[in-house]
Scaffold this active site. Structure first.
Site, PDB file in Angstrom:
ATOM      1  CG  PHE A 144     -30.067  21.363 -46.859  1.00 19.93           C
ATOM      2  CD1 PHE A 144     -29.146  21.105 -45.863  1.00 19.93           C
ATOM      3  CD2 PHE A 144     -30.436  20.327 -47.702  1.00 19.93           C
ATOM      4  CE1 PHE A 144     -28.615  19.830 -45.698  1.00 19.93           C
ATOM      5  CE2 PHE A 144     -29.910  19.052 -47.544  1.00 19.93           C
ATOM      6  CZ  PHE A 144     -29.001  18.798 -46.537  1.00 19.93           C
ATOM      7  CG  ASP A 229     -31.048  22.665 -54.629  1.00 22.55           C
ATOM      8  OD1 ASP A 229     -31.886  21.802 -54.965  1.00 22.55           O
ATOM      9  OD2 ASP A 229     -30.221  22.498 -53.718  1.00 22.55           O
ATOM     10  CE  LYS A 262     -34.857  15.978 -50.031  1.00 23.81           C
ATOM     11  NZ  LYS A 262     -34.006  17.136 -49.908  1.00 23.81           N
TER      12      LYS A 262
HETATM   13  C1  LIG Z   1     -32.539  17.280 -49.858  1.00 21.83           C
HETATM   14  C2  LIG Z   1     -31.938  18.437 -50.582  1.00 21.83           C
HETATM   15  C3  LIG Z   1     -30.648  18.356 -51.128  1.00 21.83           C
HETATM   16  C4  LIG Z   1     -29.751  17.163 -50.915  1.00 21.83           C
HETATM   17  O1  LIG Z   1     -30.248  16.020 -51.499  1.00 21.83           O
HETATM   18  P1  LIG Z   1     -29.642  14.594 -51.065  1.00 21.83           P
HETATM   19  O2  LIG Z   1     -30.325  13.621 -51.961  1.00 21.83           O
HETATM   20  O3  LIG Z   1     -29.957  14.416 -49.617  1.00 21.83           O
HETATM   21  O4  LIG Z   1     -28.185  14.651 -51.301  1.00 21.83           O
HETATM   22  C5  LIG Z   1     -30.188  19.427 -51.866  1.00 21.83           C
HETATM   23  N1  LIG Z   1     -30.934  20.514 -52.046  1.00 21.83           N
HETATM   24  C6  LIG Z   1     -32.176  20.636 -51.535  1.00 21.83           C
HETATM   25  C7  LIG Z   1     -32.967  21.871 -51.794  1.00 21.83           C
HETATM   26  C8  LIG Z   1     -32.719  19.607 -50.780  1.00 21.83           C
HETATM   27  O5  LIG Z   1     -33.932  19.731 -50.246  1.00 21.83           O
END
Ligand SMILES: *Cc1c(COP(=O)(O)O)cnc(C)c1O
Length: 415
Positions: A144, A229, A262
């Site tokens: 994700f 990520d 986050k």
């Molecule tokens: C939550 C998340 C995103 C997206 O972040 P948003 O602030 O919702 O756009 C991208 N990558 C990972 C691994 C995430 O957990």
């Protein structure tokens, strides 16, 4: 006593629901509660009911709710200088970038691009990869990476992508955990491999040992970038500042780019894209990317307060220690068949599945947890959560599971 603070005239449950439905785009799905206040790891709804927040706004509220350091940083900055645009720099912006680079042990020539969310941090990373002159990206099933068009293309789940096709082209998804498939997919056309050090949204899944090493070797062998990520795993969540720094997760690999969001703002919207070393930093040239709010003083001042507090309160060690004890407690439950994660990012597989119903029962009993799949719960509590608040959930879980088992209502006389 009923706490109606912040809800105006809305006092009844059905009332806020109808207002919500009439005013908010339904794309997000139905909210579970109307929350009006938080403190530490606790939140309260408009009826005054209290919840232990084991999800922390999905791994966001690292310092919990209404932490004095955040309140102070935000109010001090808001009363000094709130927004200035990218035509100007501000002290907290520079200081936060320097702090992140130092914490990442990034080499000279590394840099930070600030944005406002995880998806945006990944969009910046994607634009960086395009500047290699190649457009193929290898990503992993179960991943994700966000919901904007570029980040969505990287995201594996077809249910998220299909309604919006055609998407950004060039992304290939390889099966989870298959090192040979990863190596085979990376070729001379590949701009980058993009992956989460631990997959969050697919259930807190660890890659098999050797996987990150393989990703680094494969990208190095063709001159492609390795993008990690760390939007969910970064900022102390897994017990290190960044998950890639944990030798058991990162395997000593140095990435070319990491993305953050986050936990970085502790609740303030902020994202960051780190480029490691001159070569990667130089790929985007002046004028090629930007955002009005990029690195705004409010978000960066709060980000600094979050990092300072994590350091001062030794919350990395706390995440590792308390998370380890929680995983041990969960693993001892016969109703749990597998526990995953690192630090305070934890997944648990329910022997009898029914994760949604278990999460619903937990909410009714005052625990916020996330049914991340049909059979799995995810928790990502504030790093400041107390032992009792967290470990209490492991004690409560068998009863919650039993309460949703088929026939449980009959056995309890319909209670
Ligand atoms: C939550 C998340 C995103 C997206 O972040 P948003 O602030 O919702 O756009 C991208 N990558 C990972 C691994 C995430 O957990």
């Amino acid at each position: 006593m009923t706490d109606t603070e912040g809800t105006g005239m809305m006092t009844g449950t059905s009332e806020w629901r109808s207002h919500h439905e009439a005013a908010i785009l339904p794309a997000l799905g139905r909210p579970q509660r109307l929350l009006v206040r938080g403190e530490g790891a606790l939140v309260w709804d408009e009826t005054g009911a209290q919840y232990v927040d084991l999800l922390a706004g999905i791994a966001v509220n690292a310092l919990g709710h209404a932490h004095p350091a955040i309140v102070e940083a935000l109010t001090a900055q808001a009363s000094t200088l709130g927004h200035i645009s990218n035509f100007f720099a501000s002290p907290p912006q520079i200081a936060l970038a320097e702090r992140i680079l130092a914490l990442a042990s990034a080499p000279v020539g590394s840099s930070v691009y600030f944005s406002n969310s995880g998806a945006e941090a990944n969009e910046a990373a994607l634009k960086i990869t395009r500047r290699t002159g190649r457009s193929k990206i290898v990503a992993v099933d179960g991943s994700f990476h966000g919901r904007t068009m570029g980040a969505l293309a990287l995201t594996a789940k077809t249910a998220y992508r299909e309604p919006f096709e055609p998407g950004v082209p060039g992304v290939v998804h390889v099966p989870f955990g298959d090192e040979a498939a990863l190596r085979a997919a990376v070729d001379a056309d590949t701009a980058a491999v993009v992956l989460e050090p631990i997959q969050g949204e697919s259930g807190v899944r660890r890659h098999p040992a050797g996987y990150l090493t393989a990703a680094r070797e494969a990208t190095d062998s063709v001159g492609a970038l390795l993008v990690l990520d760390e939007v969910q795993t970064g900022i102390g969540r897994t017990g290190s500042w960044f998950a890639f720094q944990d030798p058991h997760i990162g395997e000593g690999v140095t990435p070319d780019v990491i993305t953050l969001a986050k936990g970085l703002g502790g609740g303030m919207p902020i994202g960051a894209t780190l480029t490691f070393g001159d070569r990667v930093t130089g790929l985007l040239t002046p004028g090629q990317h930007g955002s009005t709010f990029s690195g705004n003083p409010l978000a960066t001042a709060v980000g600094l307060a979050v990092l300072t507090t994590i350091q001062d309160e030794d919350l990395l060690a706390r995440a590792a220690d308390l998370g380890g004890r929680m995983r041990t407690a969960l693993a001892a439950l016969p109703q749990i068949t597998e526990v995953s994660g690192a630090g305070l990012l934890i997944g648990m597989e329910l022997r009898d599945g029914n994760a949604k119903a278990v999460a619903g029962a937990a909410l009714d009993a005052g625990w916020i947890v996330n049914p991340v799949t049909e059979t799995r719960l995810r928790i990502a509590p504030p790093l400041i959560i107390t032992d009792d608040q967290l470990l209490g959930f492991a004690d409560a879980l068998p009863g919650l599971i039993a309460s949703v088992a088929p026939g449980a209502a009959d056995a309890e006389g319909g209670a």
